[in-house]
Design an enzyme around this catalytic site. Sequence first.
Site, PDB file in Angstrom:
ATOM      1  N   TYR A 143       4.095  14.727   3.719  1.00  0.00           N
ATOM      2  CA  TYR A 143       5.177  13.755   3.905  1.00  0.00           C
ATOM      3  C   TYR A 143       5.538  13.197   2.541  1.00  0.00           C
ATOM      4  O   TYR A 143       4.661  12.862   1.741  1.00  0.00           O
ATOM      5  CB  TYR A 143       4.727  12.629   4.833  1.00  0.00           C
ATOM      6  N   ASP A 238       4.027  15.141  -5.843  1.00  0.00           N
ATOM      7  CA  ASP A 238       4.262  13.854  -5.205  1.00  0.00           C
ATOM      8  C   ASP A 238       2.925  13.098  -5.191  1.00  0.00           C
ATOM      9  O   ASP A 238       2.085  13.316  -4.321  1.00  0.00           O
ATOM     10  CB  ASP A 238       4.809  14.043  -3.786  1.00  0.00           C
ATOM     11  N   LYS A 266       3.067   3.020  -4.441  1.00  0.00           N
ATOM     12  CA  LYS A 266       1.846   2.380  -3.941  1.00  0.00           C
ATOM     13  C   LYS A 266       1.054   1.660  -5.039  1.00  0.00           C
ATOM     14  O   LYS A 266       1.436   0.563  -5.460  1.00  0.00           O
ATOM     15  CB  LYS A 266       1.010   3.415  -3.192  1.00  0.00           C
TER      16      LYS A 266
HETATM   17  P1  KE4 Z   1       7.497   4.935   0.784  1.00  0.00           P
HETATM   18  O1  KE4 Z   1       8.983   5.212   0.850  1.00  0.00           O
HETATM   19  O2  KE4 Z   1       6.908   4.653   2.150  1.00  0.00           O
HETATM   20  O3  KE4 Z   1       7.137   3.880  -0.250  1.00  0.00           O
HETATM   21  O4  KE4 Z   1       6.774   6.267   0.244  1.00  0.00           O
HETATM   22  C1  KE4 Z   1       6.984   7.477   0.911  1.00  0.00           C
HETATM   23  C2  KE4 Z   1       5.846   8.426   0.587  1.00  0.00           C
HETATM   24  C3  KE4 Z   1       6.067   9.446  -0.321  1.00  0.00           C
HETATM   25  N1  KE4 Z   1       5.085  10.317  -0.650  1.00  0.00           N
HETATM   26  C4  KE4 Z   1       3.845  10.199  -0.101  1.00  0.00           C
HETATM   27  C5  KE4 Z   1       2.780  11.183  -0.491  1.00  0.00           C
HETATM   28  C6  KE4 Z   1       3.566   9.163   0.828  1.00  0.00           C
HETATM   29  O5  KE4 Z   1       2.321   9.068   1.373  1.00  0.00           O
HETATM   30  C7  KE4 Z   1       4.580   8.251   1.187  1.00  0.00           C
HETATM   31  C8  KE4 Z   1       4.363   7.142   2.209  1.00  0.00           C
HETATM   32  N2  KE4 Z   1       3.106   7.138   2.868  1.00  0.00           N
HETATM   33  C9  KE4 Z   1       3.082   6.523   4.189  1.00  0.00           C
HETATM   34  C10 KE4 Z   1       1.647   6.637   4.699  1.00  0.00           C
HETATM   35  N3  KE4 Z   1       1.404   7.870   5.310  1.00  0.00           N
HETATM   36  C11 KE4 Z   1       3.567   5.111   4.162  1.00  0.00           C
HETATM   37  C12 KE4 Z   1       3.304   4.353   5.445  1.00  0.00           C
HETATM   38  C13 KE4 Z   1       4.549   4.170   6.267  1.00  0.00           C
HETATM   39  O6  KE4 Z   1       5.368   5.129   6.379  1.00  0.00           O
HETATM   40  O7  KE4 Z   1       4.708   3.052   6.816  1.00  0.00           O
END
Ligand code: KE4
Length: 426
Positions: A143, A238, A266
């Site tokens: 993801y 990523d 993060k």
């Molecule tokens: P954000 O747009 O949520 O800040 O980041 C997206 C993203 C991009 N790349 C990786 C590897 C990620 O894990 C994420 C976001 N991770 C999720 C947890 N699985 C955020 C939690 C959520 O969607 O509320």
Amino acid sequence: MTNRSQQLFERAQRHIPGGVNSPVRAFRSVGGSPCFFASGNGARVTDVDGNSYVDYVGSWGPLILGHAHPAVVAAVQEAAAKGLSFGAPTEMEVEIADLLCDLLPSLDMVRLVSSGTEATMSAIRLARGFTGRDLLIKFEGCYHGHSDSLLVKAGSGMLTFGNPSSGGVPADLAQHTLVLDYNNSAQLEQAFAEHGSRIAAVIVEPVVGNMNLVAPAAGFLQTMRTLCTRHGSVLIFDEVMTGFRVGLGCAQGLYGITPDLTTLGKVIGGGMPVGAFGGRREIMEKIAPLGPVYQAGTLSGNPVAVAAGLATLKLIQAPDFYAQLEQKTKSLCDGLASAAEKSGVAFSAQSIGGMFGLYFRRQCPQNFAEVMECDTAAFNRFFHAMLDAGHYFAPSAFEAGFVSAAHNKADIATTVSAAEEIFRTW
Ligand code: KE4
């Protein structure tokens, strides 16, 4: 008698879709209704009913120092008192850019944004603009945020192009994304043999945290690097989740692979909204205002958010920071695995740096198909039993977990003994 979390969840659903501002928070995959948190301190969070939990989510990775670290809170307060945002350059943005480029040799230049999604969306547009190509390769189970080109599922055939995995994504956009199997080097070589000259980029979680934790098989990342170099495609790591989570050099340092672009998020915001993308100068110079690839953001590089990020990035450079974090995370996994083994429960666990995976399967899964063999009903039962015992894990069998520097040996020991109790009566 419903508790306050349940009452708030009822109320929240009136004006917020699903009652949450991000789907995974809704507890839909584990069942029940979500905890509404009131505060956090170190390794613990407290919900609106006054229940306290050892927290293994840490806001999905950012809180590597634990909740409300005094130095981070003080940095935020100091920055906020000088003004929340200017929409103009500030010194701290230069400081964090210099620090990120010092810490990551693959970063010649870096651009700040406000989320991981923005980082990956921008990196993909940049790779397409730099190469003049359209095709993107991603891997099932990874993801990368919710931009349209990434909400794509595998096509019908092994090497057929993608279909939308979400409503609202145009099919003819999804057609430019090829979804392959993580850890399948032969398939990746085949894809490049067939489409190499049309592939703008490969984007990958170098350690997957979004289908639960899946580690890269030996040679997989190197194969990706070799193929991208040979075909002039951009390799995007990523590292939104793995960045400064698996080590000070991130996953690229851990595995010794140099990507062309890296996305971050993060940890670099320390709990505040900061994302970033960066990499080779000749690629990054294509980004506006220098080059033809447009990208922008009102709150990009926001001084209050950057203050939290800088305070965090300074503290993770302490000697032994990652050695201690890794040891605590490993002892959690080893403790849970031996607790399950004592009671004959089919369970496995693994950790990389400060992130971990728990699986109701005898061996740790090495790809998406093996993740799907895990017993999610067993995970959901474990999740709720541990929650009732005061230990908060990710509310989904398909998410990684996180330990912070604030977790101490006693926290880990109480979590392991709670699991022993639960497995005893499994
Ligand atoms: P954000 O747009 O949520 O800040 O980041 C997206 C993203 C991009 N790349 C990786 C590897 C990620 O894990 C994420 C976001 N991770 C999720 C947890 N699985 C955020 C939690 C959520 O969607 O509320």
